[in-house]
Motif scaffolding. Structure first.
Motif, PDB file in Angstrom:
ATOM      1  N   ARG A  16     -10.851  34.967  28.019  1.00  0.00           N
ATOM      2  CA  ARG A  16     -11.620  34.859  26.778  1.00  0.00           C
ATOM      3  C   ARG A  16     -13.121  34.824  27.061  1.00  0.00           C
ATOM      4  O   ARG A  16     -13.915  35.453  26.348  1.00  0.00           O
ATOM      5  CB  ARG A  16     -11.202  33.606  25.995  1.00  0.00           C
ATOM      6  CG  ARG A  16      -9.790  33.660  25.447  1.00  0.00           C
ATOM      7  CD  ARG A  16      -9.575  32.625  24.352  1.00  0.00           C
ATOM      8  NE  ARG A  16      -9.900  31.273  24.760  1.00  0.00           N
ATOM      9  CZ  ARG A  16      -9.042  30.430  25.331  1.00  0.00           C
ATOM     10  NH1 ARG A  16      -7.803  30.813  25.584  1.00  0.00           N
ATOM     11  NH2 ARG A  16      -9.419  29.199  25.636  1.00  0.00           N
ATOM     12  N   ALA A  20     -15.888  37.564  25.937  1.00  0.00           N
ATOM     13  CA  ALA A  20     -17.089  37.171  25.198  1.00  0.00           C
ATOM     14  C   ALA A  20     -18.353  37.634  25.896  1.00  0.00           C
ATOM     15  O   ALA A  20     -19.313  38.088  25.246  1.00  0.00           O
ATOM     16  CB  ALA A  20     -17.107  35.655  25.016  1.00  0.00           C
ATOM     17  N   LEU A  24     -17.040  41.973  23.511  1.00  0.00           N
ATOM     18  CA  LEU A  24     -15.925  42.719  22.938  1.00  0.00           C
ATOM     19  C   LEU A  24     -15.251  41.904  21.842  1.00  0.00           C
ATOM     20  O   LEU A  24     -15.245  40.678  21.861  1.00  0.00           O
ATOM     21  CB  LEU A  24     -14.902  43.055  24.031  1.00  0.00           C
ATOM     22  CG  LEU A  24     -15.426  43.853  25.222  1.00  0.00           C
ATOM     23  CD1 LEU A  24     -14.331  44.028  26.272  1.00  0.00           C
ATOM     24  CD2 LEU A  24     -15.959  45.207  24.765  1.00  0.00           C
ATOM     25  N   ASP A  25     -14.662  42.616  20.907  1.00  0.00           N
ATOM     26  CA  ASP A  25     -13.913  41.980  19.822  1.00  0.00           C
ATOM     27  C   ASP A  25     -12.459  42.428  19.959  1.00  0.00           C
ATOM     28  O   ASP A  25     -12.084  43.510  19.489  1.00  0.00           O
ATOM     29  CB  ASP A  25     -14.495  42.386  18.470  1.00  0.00           C
ATOM     30  CG  ASP A  25     -13.798  41.689  17.306  1.00  0.00           C
ATOM     31  OD1 ASP A  25     -13.059  40.717  17.557  1.00  0.00           O
ATOM     32  OD2 ASP A  25     -13.969  42.127  16.157  1.00  0.00           O
ATOM     33  N   PRO A  27      -8.552  41.426  19.166  1.00  0.00           N
ATOM     34  CA  PRO A  27      -7.689  40.507  18.410  1.00  0.00           C
ATOM     35  C   PRO A  27      -6.808  39.689  19.345  1.00  0.00           C
ATOM     36  O   PRO A  27      -6.363  40.171  20.384  1.00  0.00           O
ATOM     37  CB  PRO A  27      -6.844  41.454  17.543  1.00  0.00           C
ATOM     38  CG  PRO A  27      -7.631  42.725  17.475  1.00  0.00           C
ATOM     39  CD  PRO A  27      -8.349  42.839  18.781  1.00  0.00           C
ATOM     40  N   LYS A  28      -6.567  38.439  18.950  1.00  0.00           N
ATOM     41  CA  LYS A  28      -5.751  37.536  19.755  1.00  0.00           C
ATOM     42  C   LYS A  28      -4.530  37.075  18.962  1.00  0.00           C
ATOM     43  O   LYS A  28      -4.613  36.874  17.750  1.00  0.00           O
ATOM     44  CB  LYS A  28      -6.565  36.321  20.189  1.00  0.00           C
ATOM     45  CG  LYS A  28      -7.713  36.618  21.129  1.00  0.00           C
ATOM     46  CD  LYS A  28      -8.331  35.353  21.688  1.00  0.00           C
ATOM     47  CE  LYS A  28      -9.061  34.542  20.649  1.00  0.00           C
ATOM     48  NZ  LYS A  28     -10.290  35.203  20.176  1.00  0.00           N
ATOM     49  N   SER A 199     -20.696  32.206  25.534  1.00  0.00           N
ATOM     50  CA  SER A 199     -19.320  32.515  25.908  1.00  0.00           C
ATOM     51  C   SER A 199     -18.514  31.287  26.298  1.00  0.00           C
ATOM     52  O   SER A 199     -17.276  31.326  26.315  1.00  0.00           O
ATOM     53  CB  SER A 199     -19.313  33.509  27.089  1.00  0.00           C
ATOM     54  OG  SER A 199     -19.897  32.925  28.234  1.00  0.00           O
ATOM     55  N   ALA A 202     -15.703  30.244  24.061  1.00  0.00           N
ATOM     56  CA  ALA A 202     -14.630  31.227  23.771  1.00  0.00           C
ATOM     57  C   ALA A 202     -13.256  30.595  23.928  1.00  0.00           C
ATOM     58  O   ALA A 202     -13.055  29.692  24.732  1.00  0.00           O
ATOM     59  CB  ALA A 202     -14.767  32.428  24.712  1.00  0.00           C
TER      60      ALA A 202
END
Length: 202
Positions: A16, A20, A24-25, A27-28, A199, A202
């Motif tokens: 994660r 961060a 990047l984005d 989905p989790k 980050s 995250a």
């Protein structure tokens, strides 16, 4: 893409933070171990070990093991570099990342899994192994303090995956009673730097 995540896992946290840092984005999907989903045939097709994290690509290909996921993301999104730019930098970062993983993170994770009540009945626990792991991690903090003398980051002059691994290890250490000592000024200054980064949340 989708990241199968386990929020409390230091290895999942490594990924994660890496994501961060890359901006990047992805989905989790958070996995709840109490449901047993990670032991179902559906999930075991994604990771035969039933662990997290797992990165699932758009074509259904899956990558497990945190370092392998980070290696893939570094290749696909090289900026900012977290694994080095030159052969020497890549080797130095890999060397230090392995040290942080083998000598600090793994002992602390082992201390947690062998001593924490949440793993009772799930994993075989050997309570006598906990102090052994704690001592190893404490020794590692001692030489890390020396290694950080005059340095802002662990492997090179820039923040890297080695810092991410150490960061997650020290956070795990708090759960098992292993923390940098007050007099370990180099580690404590480094900790302030890395946890001040966006980050870190995250």
């Amino acid at each position: 893409m989708k990241l199968y995540d386990l929020p409390a896992s230091p290895n999942a946290r490594r990924v994660r933070i890496f994501i961060a840092e890359k901006g990047l984005d992805i989905p989790k999907e958070e996995i709840d171990l109490s449901t047993g989903y990670n032991k179902t045939s559906e999930y075991l097709e994604k990771n035969i070990l039933g662990r997290m994290p797992v990165l699932e690509l758009d074509d259904g290909t899956t990558i497990s093991e945190s370092h392998a996921i980070c290696l893939y993301l570094e290749g696909m999104h090289p900026e900012p570099p977290l694994m080095g730019n030159t052969p020497l930098e890549r080797a130095q970062i890999e060397m230090w990342n392995r040290r942080m993983e083998l000598e600090l993170l793994i002992p602390l994770v082992s201390a947690f899994s062998h001593g924490h009540p949440m793993w009772k009945g799930i994993r075989e626990q050997i309570p006598d192994y906990v102090p052994v792991c704690q001592k190893q991690a404490t020794r590692s903090l001692d030489w890390l303090e020396t290694s950080l003398d005059g340095r802002e980051y662990i492997a090179t002059d820039a923040y890297s995956i080695a810092d991410i691994t150490a960061q997650c290890a020290i956070l795990m250490g708090k759960a098992v009673g292993v923390r940098p000592a007050e007099e370990q000024a180099n580690i404590n200054s480094w900790w302030v730097r890395v946890t001040s980064r966006p980050s870190a949340r995250a």
